[in-house]
Motif scaffolding. Sequence first.
Motif, PDB file in Angstrom:
ATOM      1  N   LEU A  60       0.754  -1.173   0.052  1.00 25.68           N
ATOM      2  CA  LEU A  60       0.031   0.073  -0.011  1.00 25.68           C
ATOM      3  C   LEU A  60       0.945   1.383   0.004  1.00 25.68           C
ATOM      4  N   LEU A  61       1.868   1.261   0.645  1.00 29.45           N
ATOM      5  CA  LEU A  61       2.645   2.352   0.951  1.00 29.45           C
ATOM      6  C   LEU A  61       3.372   2.821  -0.359  1.00 29.45           C
ATOM      7  N   LEU A  62       4.087   1.497  -1.044  1.00 28.93           N
ATOM      8  CA  LEU A  62       4.665   1.717  -2.348  1.00 28.93           C
ATOM      9  C   LEU A  62       3.563   2.281  -3.561  1.00 28.93           C
ATOM     10  N   PHE A  63       2.366   1.679  -3.540  1.00 30.99           N
ATOM     11  CA  PHE A  63       1.251   2.123  -4.241  1.00 30.99           C
ATOM     12  C   PHE A  63       1.021   3.425  -3.944  1.00 30.99           C
ATOM     13  N   LEU A  64       0.879   3.881  -2.906  1.00 30.18           N
ATOM     14  CA  LEU A  64       0.659   5.385  -2.554  1.00 30.18           C
ATOM     15  C   LEU A  64       1.677   6.466  -3.027  1.00 30.18           C
ATOM     16  N   ALA A  65       2.839   5.959  -3.090  1.00 32.16           N
ATOM     17  CA  ALA A  65       4.018   6.833  -3.561  1.00 32.16           C
ATOM     18  C   ALA A  65       4.030   6.737  -5.037  1.00 32.16           C
ATOM     19  N   LEU A  66       3.681   5.560  -5.528  1.00 33.02           N
ATOM     20  CA  LEU A  66       3.749   5.761  -7.290  1.00 33.02           C
ATOM     21  C   LEU A  66       2.351   6.569  -7.586  1.00 33.02           C
ATOM     22  N   TRP A  67       1.296   6.440  -6.947  1.00 30.87           N
ATOM     23  CA  TRP A  67       0.156   7.186  -7.233  1.00 30.87           C
ATOM     24  C   TRP A  67       0.203   8.849  -7.219  1.00 30.87           C
ATOM     25  N   ALA A  68       1.057   9.049  -6.076  1.00 32.63           N
ATOM     26  CA  ALA A  68       1.283  10.539  -5.911  1.00 32.63           C
ATOM     27  C   ALA A  68       2.007  11.164  -7.089  1.00 32.63           C
ATOM     28  N   VAL A  69       3.180  10.200  -7.567  1.00 35.44           N
ATOM     29  CA  VAL A  69       3.767  10.823  -8.729  1.00 35.44           C
ATOM     30  C   VAL A  69       3.042  11.059  -9.958  1.00 35.44           C
ATOM     31  N   TRP A  70       2.067   9.935 -10.170  1.00 37.23           N
ATOM     32  CA  TRP A  70       1.216   9.938 -11.528  1.00 37.23           C
ATOM     33  C   TRP A  70       0.247  10.919 -11.251  1.00 37.23           C
ATOM     34  N   SER A  71      -0.460  11.128 -10.168  1.00 38.39           N
ATOM     35  CA  SER A  71      -1.554  12.048  -9.838  1.00 38.39           C
ATOM     36  C   SER A  71      -1.252  13.509 -10.011  1.00 38.39           C
ATOM     37  N   VAL A  72      -0.045  13.848  -9.449  1.00 42.58           N
ATOM     38  CA  VAL A  72       0.430  15.274  -9.564  1.00 42.58           C
ATOM     39  C   VAL A  72       0.839  15.651 -11.106  1.00 42.58           C
ATOM     40  N   THR A  73       1.263  14.498 -11.630  1.00 43.19           N
ATOM     41  CA  THR A  73       1.973  14.733 -13.253  1.00 43.19           C
ATOM     42  C   THR A  73       0.702  14.871 -13.861  1.00 43.19           C
ATOM     43  N   VAL A  74      -0.424  14.248 -13.786  1.00 47.09           N
ATOM     44  CA  VAL A  74      -1.646  14.589 -14.661  1.00 47.09           C
ATOM     45  C   VAL A  74      -2.314  15.586 -14.124  1.00 47.09           C
ATOM     46  N   TRP A  75      -2.275  16.139 -12.843  1.00 56.73           N
ATOM     47  CA  TRP A  75      -2.868  17.488 -12.496  1.00 56.73           C
ATOM     48  C   TRP A  75      -1.970  18.489 -13.374  1.00 56.73           C
ATOM     49  N   SER A  76      -0.863  18.433 -13.606  1.00 52.71           N
ATOM     50  CA  SER A  76      -0.100  19.300 -14.031  1.00 52.71           C
ATOM     51  C   SER A  76      -0.395  19.792 -15.476  1.00 52.71           C
ATOM     52  N   THR A  77      -0.506  18.622 -16.027  1.00 51.03           N
ATOM     53  CA  THR A  77      -0.549  18.400 -17.641  1.00 51.03           C
ATOM     54  C   THR A  77      -2.062  18.779 -17.785  1.00 51.03           C
ATOM     55  N   SER A  78      -2.881  18.984 -17.062  1.00 44.66           N
ATOM     56  CA  SER A  78      -4.579  19.380 -17.082  1.00 44.66           C
ATOM     57  C   SER A  78      -4.573  20.632 -16.796  1.00 44.66           C
ATOM     58  N   TRP A  79      -3.360  21.337 -16.596  1.00 45.98           N
ATOM     59  CA  TRP A  79      -3.520  22.717 -15.977  1.00 45.98           C
ATOM     60  C   TRP A  79      -2.437  23.502 -17.154  1.00 45.98           C
ATOM     61  N   LEU A  80      -1.317  22.865 -17.409  1.00 46.85           N
ATOM     62  CA  LEU A  80      -0.119  23.265 -18.289  1.00 46.85           C
ATOM     63  C   LEU A  80      -0.420  22.505 -19.539  1.00 46.85           C
ATOM     64  N   ASP A  81       0.265  23.282 -20.575  1.00 49.78           N
ATOM     65  CA  ASP A  81       0.331  22.761 -22.004  1.00 49.78           C
ATOM     66  C   ASP A  81       1.258  21.636 -22.101  1.00 49.78           C
ATOM     67  N   PRO A  82       0.610  20.515 -22.365  1.00 49.37           N
ATOM     68  CA  PRO A  82       1.416  19.279 -22.225  1.00 49.37           C
ATOM     69  C   PRO A  82       2.531  19.078 -23.386  1.00 49.37           C
ATOM     70  N   GLU A  83       2.390  20.027 -24.312  1.00 49.47           N
ATOM     71  CA  GLU A  83       3.149  19.874 -25.718  1.00 49.47           C
ATOM     72  C   GLU A  83       4.271  21.079 -25.304  1.00 49.47           C
TER      73      GLU A  83
END
Length: 400
Positions: A60-83
């Motif tokens: 669970l701890l490992l999954f949460l760490a990986l999910w934190a990385v992915w979710s912050v990335t997705v939030w960023s590319t939904s706010w910023l221009d991914p190109e």
Amino acid sequence: MRRQSSDGLLRSGATRQRATFLELFLDLVFVFALTRISARLIADFTDGQRGVYAGLGQALLLFLALWAVWSVTVWSTSWLDPEAPVVQTVIVMTLVGSMTMAVAVPNAFGARAALFAITFVTLQIGRVVYFHVAGHGRPDPQQSIRILFWFGLSAPLWVVGGLVNDGTVRAALWTAAVLIDYTGLLLGWPTPRLGAQRLGVQMIAAEHLAERYQQFLLIALGEAIFVIGLAFSGSEFHANQTGGFVLALASTVLLWRIYFHAAGGMLDAAIDRSRNAARLATEMAFAHMVMIAGIVLTGVGFELFITEPLGHLPAVWLIAILGGPALFLAGRSALEYQVFARVSRSRAAGLLALGLLVPVTVHLAPLTAGAASAVVLLGVVTADTRRSRRQPAETPTPPF
């Protein structure tokens, strides 16, 4: 030519809503990461070296760490221009760091603990610093300060936890670090003098964000299919093992149907109609996190009843066989509330049925327990189908 926003980093109305190929490339790393977590759990349920409960907590701890990385990335590319080149560089950094974390997962509480923790901290802090410097503080220098403040609180716990030799101390330190990271993410990184502000509060690309959540859900289902295929291909193809294979595939289809029925296919419309889109999107992230954890755990249950369909059923196996679907339904219920401000009775009935099955299935074979879980999922799908036939299609009505 695509029109950019005034600072060249924020999304504009002309920025494409669909995920870029680089973002989809990043997702491949998380497919691998989920297989490593699943493999850890399967080993914990079958060989007992770590113990099931300790193994579940570690995974669970490992999954949460990986999910934190992915979710912050997705939030960023939904706010910023991914190109934008700066954003693409951050995505590549995320890909490399996430892959390093993924290969460390099997021994992340042992010989590879330092590698996992230091990579996580370096990635989380490094990409914020790089973006701030390369973007010359645009578009929001205060947001970088907020995020770095919270990462600065959790980073020492991650690093020290990775370096200590005591597994119990490591688990305690990493648990505290995860709580800090997720508290910051949930609250918008409140910081002295600066206050709190979630990513993308100015403008969220609803269609992009919704699609990314849906894609990761499909990644989790794909990982479950991988587990099913690996388990069955390594079996003797006996009739009962074949039955387990068919049952697992059918259950995966049911999970897909339950997710995408109504709410799962209307995420973008719900975000668009929300009075507080940033808060709704944040809560959707947590709902998807729970569902994906449930799917991974359900996939472990598939492995168990395919390889040992008629053997003895250890009671702890029900954590995966029944608990996985229950966790998925819990997350799906939360998502339904976020989209429609209500929860269908079929979701509550499904959760209740899975709970009532525990004292019954503990005396049955693993394949029979898996079949009972599939019947519950089928009941939820049937109720959804009947409801959609009796009532017109709903319009999203998020609670806030």
